[in-house]
Design an enzyme around this catalytic site. Structure first.
Site: not given
Ligand SMILES: [Zn+2]
Length: 234
Positions: A104, A129, A223, A106, A169
């Protein structure tokens, strides 16, 4: 002394090092500010994951201060609180057994798409791709329960993309392991930036669905060394 069985303990020890090291990729590629962002890895065959502690500087992350949680987000090993996004990571592992890593961030350009509430359209061959189409938009969700995790899973279940832009977010990515999820986060920010810049000067050109399919199939199945030399490109 660990409460885990010896073989699980070895696997956890390796993943503590892997997850700690992979966090350096988030800073290397400029995906995070301060202590935001996190990487986790599923412990194969176990109801466990390894995740970053909450609020610890990237410079101070090490194998020793990674946190081991069960897949309900409860701490099993570790002296610090786990990332505040632990519930979302845990939800993804519970719902998607094929996923071995979650990231995760930002990151700036991807979060700009999140702020506008827009999926990133598939207008670059590199997107076809890597993502097999648009990078989809997930719902607005508040932290504190399973809403973020459910939003990630509900969005990615119907997509080939390993990345989702969560509205207002940031980005969550998944992969077969933590390294693959980190790669998806890096590539997501790369294409988010390029498509954002392209849009400043005019409309972007879609790629035909059949061509996206061909590109995705080639990249996912053919690939890499040594065939990359024969196929060309990157
Ligand atoms: Zn966050």
């Amino acid at each position: 002394m660990s409460a885990l069985a010896a073989d699980v303990d070895r696997s956890v020890a390796e993943l503590r090092q892997t997850v700690a090291t992979l966090h350096a990729e988030l800073t290397r590629y400029g995906l995070v500010a301060w202590t935001s962002g996190n990487v986790s890895a599923r412990v194969p065959g176990q109801n466990l994951m390894v995740i970053k502690p909450s609020g610890v500087s990237y410079d101070d992350l090490s194998a020793d201060n990674m946190i081991v949680c069960d897949l309900d987000g409860r701490v099993v090993e570790g002296g610090l609180s786990p990332s505040s996004d632990t519930a979302a990571h845990a939800y993804v592992y519970r719902a998607m057994p094929q996923v071995g890593g979650v990231v995760h961030t930002h990151s700036m350009y991807a979060s700009a798409w999140a702020a506008r509430g827009e999926a990133i359209p598939c207008v670059l061959t590199a997107m076809a791709d890597e993502f097999g189409g648009d990078i989809p938009l997930g719902p607005f969700a508040l932290i504190g329960n399973d809403d973020i995790g459910k939003g990630i899973v509900d969005t990615l279940r119907d997509s080939r993309s390993p990345a989702v832009i969560m509205q207002n977010h940031g980005v969550f990515t998944i992969g077969k392991d933590a390294r693959a999820a980190v790669k998806a986060a890096v590539m997501c920010e790369d294409v988010a930036r390029t498509v954002h810049v392209a849009r400043q000067l005019g409309p972007v050109l879609p790629i035909a669905a059949a061509d996206i399919d061909r590109l995705y199939d080639r990249y996912q199945n053919a690939y890499g060394q040594p065939s990359a030399i024969a196929l060309g490109c990157c």
